[in-house]
Write an enzyme that holds these catalytic residues in place. Structure first.
Site, PDB file in Angstrom:
ATOM      1  N   HIS A 136       1.004  -1.178   0.093  1.00  0.00           N
ATOM      2  CA  HIS A 136       0.059  -0.055   0.090  1.00  0.00           C
ATOM      3  C   HIS A 136       0.962   0.881   0.081  1.00  0.00           C
ATOM      4  CE1 HIS A 136      -2.808   2.847   1.701  1.00  0.00           C
ATOM      5  NE2 HIS A 136      -3.757   1.958   1.664  1.00  0.00           N
ATOM      6  N   ASP A 213       2.676  -4.693   7.971  1.00  0.00           N
ATOM      7  CA  ASP A 213       1.543  -3.819   7.862  1.00  0.00           C
ATOM      8  C   ASP A 213       0.315  -4.842   7.926  1.00  0.00           C
ATOM      9  OD1 ASP A 213      -0.757  -2.794   6.657  1.00  0.00           O
ATOM     10  OD2 ASP A 213       0.239  -1.832   4.989  1.00  0.00           O
ATOM     11  N   GLN A 216      -4.646  -5.276   6.769  1.00  0.00           N
ATOM     12  CA  GLN A 216      -5.604  -5.845   6.151  1.00  0.00           C
ATOM     13  C   GLN A 216      -5.861  -7.350   6.742  1.00  0.00           C
ATOM     14  OE1 GLN A 216      -8.475  -5.116   4.184  1.00  0.00           O
ATOM     15  NE2 GLN A 216      -7.126  -3.610   3.577  1.00  0.00           N
ATOM     16  N   LYS A 239     -10.570  -0.631  10.343  1.00  0.00           N
ATOM     17  CA  LYS A 239     -10.578  -2.073   9.528  1.00  0.00           C
ATOM     18  C   LYS A 239     -11.094  -3.399  10.352  1.00  0.00           C
ATOM     19  CE  LYS A 239      -8.005   0.022   5.880  1.00  0.00           C
ATOM     20  NZ  LYS A 239      -6.900  -0.162   4.812  1.00  0.00           N
ATOM     21  N   CYS A 379      -4.559   2.397  -3.686  1.00  0.00           N
ATOM     22  CA  CYS A 379      -3.260   3.110  -3.310  1.00  0.00           C
ATOM     23  C   CYS A 379      -2.333   1.915  -3.445  1.00  0.00           C
ATOM     24  CB  CYS A 379      -3.694   3.174  -1.627  1.00  0.00           C
ATOM     25  SG  CYS A 379      -4.682   4.418  -0.973  1.00  0.00           S
TER      26      CYS A 379
END
Ligand SMILES: *Cc1c(COP(=O)(O)O)cnc(C)c1O
Length: 586
Positions: A136, A213, A216, A239, A379
């Site tokens: 991202h 990261d 997600q 999220k 993104c």
């Protein structure tokens, strides 16, 4: 299927009661233009259950005060709630202690924090940062900024055509120069679940640290930062069925201890004089100023909520949705699914190739049917470049989605493709020799605008106006391919736009133009611009306030920001040509 009379949602062979779970999300029972809302954009942001909404609102109604400051009980209580949320985060991630969990605004801020503090203190010329091709922008741009400041260099870990990280290439990229590896646990654009445990082990063998990261991943499976041995782990509350404006940076204590502060201000200090300041210990050192207290409380409630549902049930249900979505989408002729990774989280990304429908058009057409999906580059522009597409349409699922919603999506896609085919059959391609510039539709742009406004007034609502614009676009002749080049290309539109404008050969005071786009809605807007501008005097074009006119038509409220910017860019291009003519005449 009639939505009101819909049978109870079918469920996987699990104990998840989707109907009861959906009832906990107030927004999921709302309607869009009389149709049930079909929310398929949980990878952008999940909706919030009543438990989270109530926790935030209870906090505001009965417990709010600034934290870590007051010696009155209300402030002490608020402090306890904030620190209680931190403890919940630590348990959720299996961190060794709550102090390893820093509250941030988001994943983005968490990554920026690491780049700005650990990165600036530790990187120099010749050092390398490895980032996967799946990242991202928020796990790319902070490192680019850091590389510019320190002389460090970014190297990209390639992926294969399926969307899996090429682990052999990764092994070859690792070297004593590697200082940090940045990788997402799940790709937001393709759903690839990356083998982060293995990636971390390999990095550590070369003495490099790893930032994961987790934005997600956290809502879809159990996270264990210690089992992963992650050095840094970032995620966002919004999220994870929690509020926006709150995120977390996990970092090992030994790292946090050595990291300089991120921002200066209140709360992050131990002692301040004008000569010198002693910084507080982590995590407070990294939380300058009054934090998002209610956001932390909401995140804590979201964690409690998701744990009460249980990751086993969540994962079984979501994988079942993903299988069904893949089957239904694969069966649509002309639709190309992107991303076939070995292990995927609940994201489906595709491009409509035949009939060719731009992702933005598809997104708009789905929105008019009450279906929320994401369109664009997500993104992840470097990833889109790797896939050779400008944009995709992405449907992403949360634990509250149903098989019926996926069927609604697939049925709508089939219907939209049929309509597009019919519309495209109506416009014949033009030969270059038959180029026919449209003449003026009225005496001036203002007079043309009045006519258009009259037409619009007869159309009762936005869906009919949208259809009207699309229809105008359907009748617009195509610009010959040879005229679609760098000179006619208009920058600043998310779809491809070409404008070929010129002074009229027999009346150079006037400007005429042809234009084209791969997006039908944009073609409709071009048709409107032609009615307004083509064949008009350059001076009149410059005098006309297009922005005010489009606002009057109500386009402001209905076009996405990207579209509005694109429209603005087209108007600017035409005004430039007009200005050049006016200057040439003077
Ligand atoms: C959404 C997302 C981000 C950015 O999250 P913010 O909450 O916008 O900061 C970063 N990485 C991935 C993989 C994401 O999905």
């Amino acid at each position: 299927m009639n939505a009101q009379a819909a049978p109870a949602p079918r469920t996987a062979e699990t104990t998840l009661d989707v109907a009861a779970l959906r009832a906990q999300f107030p927004i999921l029972s709302t309607q869009v233009d009389g149709r049930p809302l079909v929310y398929l954009d949980s990878a952008a942001s999940t909706q919030q259950p009543q438990a989270v909404i109530a926790a935030v609102s209870d906090y505001h109604r009965a417990a709010h005060a600034n934290i870590h400051r007051g010696n009155y009980r209300l402030s002490q209580h608020a402090t306890r709630l904030y620190e209680h949320a931190r403890a919940a985060v630590a348990r959720f991630l299996n961190a060794a202690e709550p102090a390893e969990c820093v509250f941030t605004r988001s994943t983005t801020e968490a990554i920026n924090l690491v780049a700005a503090t650990w990165g600036r203190a530790n990187l120099g010329p010749g050092d390398e940062i490895l980032l996967s091709n799946l990242e991202h922008h928020s796990n790319i741009v902070p490192w680019q900024m850091l590389a510019e400041q320190t002389g460090a260099r970014i190297r990209v870990i390639p992926i294969d055509d399926a969307g899996d990280i090429d682990l052999d290439a990764y092994r070859r990229l690792l070297s004593p120069r590697t200082r940090l590896v940045g990788v997402n646990q799940v790709s937001n654009a393709l759903g690839t679940v990356n083998p982060v445990r293995e990636i971390i082990e390999l990095a550590h063998a070369h003495g490099a640290l790893v930032l994961v990261d987790g934005a997600q991943w956290v809502a879809h499976g159990r996270t264990d930062v210690r089992a992963l041995d992650a050095d840094f782990y970032a995620f966002s509350g919004h999220k994870l069925y929690g509020p926006t404006g709150i995120g977390v940076l996990y970092a090992k204590r030994a790292l946090l201890e050595t990291m300089p502060p991120y921002q200066g201000g209140g709360d992050m200090i131990e002692q301040v004089s004008f000569e010198a300041t002693r910084y507080a210990a982590p995590p407070t050192r990294f939380e300058a100023g009054t934090p998002n207290i209610s956001g932390a409380v909401g995140l804590g409630a979201a964690i409690d909520w998701i744990e009460s549902v249980g990751f086993e049930r969540i994962s079984a249900h979501e994988q079942w949705l993903l299988r069904h979505a893949t089957e239904r989408l694969e069966a649509i002729p002309g639709l190309a699914l992107k991303g076939r990774a070995r292990r995927r989280s609940c994201v489906a990304s595709w491009v409509m190739e035949a009939p060719a429908i731009s992702s933005l058009d598809l997104g708009t057409a789905l929105d008019l049917r009450g279906i929320c999906v994401r369109t664009g580059h997500h993104c992840c522009q470097p990833l889109m470049d790797r896939l050779g597409v400008a944009a995709t349409v992405r449907a992403s699922f949360g634990v509250y989605n149903t098989l019926e919603e996926i069927d609604t999506l697939a049925d709508a896609l089939i219907e939209i493709a049929d309509e597009t085919r019919a519309r495209q059959a109506r416009v014949a391609p033009v030969a270059e020799t038959a180029l026919d510039y449209p003449g003026p539709s009225a005496d001036s742009p203002a007079a043309a605008a009045a006519q258009i406004a009259d037409d619009f007034e007869l159309l009762p609502d936005w869906p009919t106006r949208h259809e009207y614009i699309i229809d105008l676009g359907g009748r617009l002749p195509h610009l010959p391919a040879s005229m679609q080049n760098a000179a006619t290309h208009v920058q600043g539109c998310q779809s491809q736009v070409y404008i070929a404008a010129r002074a009229m050969p027999d009346d150079p005071e006037r400007v005429e133009f042809l234009a084209d786009s791969d997006a039908e809605l944009v073609r409709g807007l071009i048709a409107l611009l032609q009615q307004l501008y083509s064949g008009q005097r350059a001076r009149d074009i410059l005098d006309f306030d297009a922005r005010a006119f489009f606002a009057r038509l109500g386009l402001d409220g209905h076009l996405s920001m990207n579209r509005r910017n694109g429209l603005e860019a087209m108007v600017q291009r035409l005004r430039q040509v007009a200005a050049r003519q006016v200057a040439a005449d003077a």
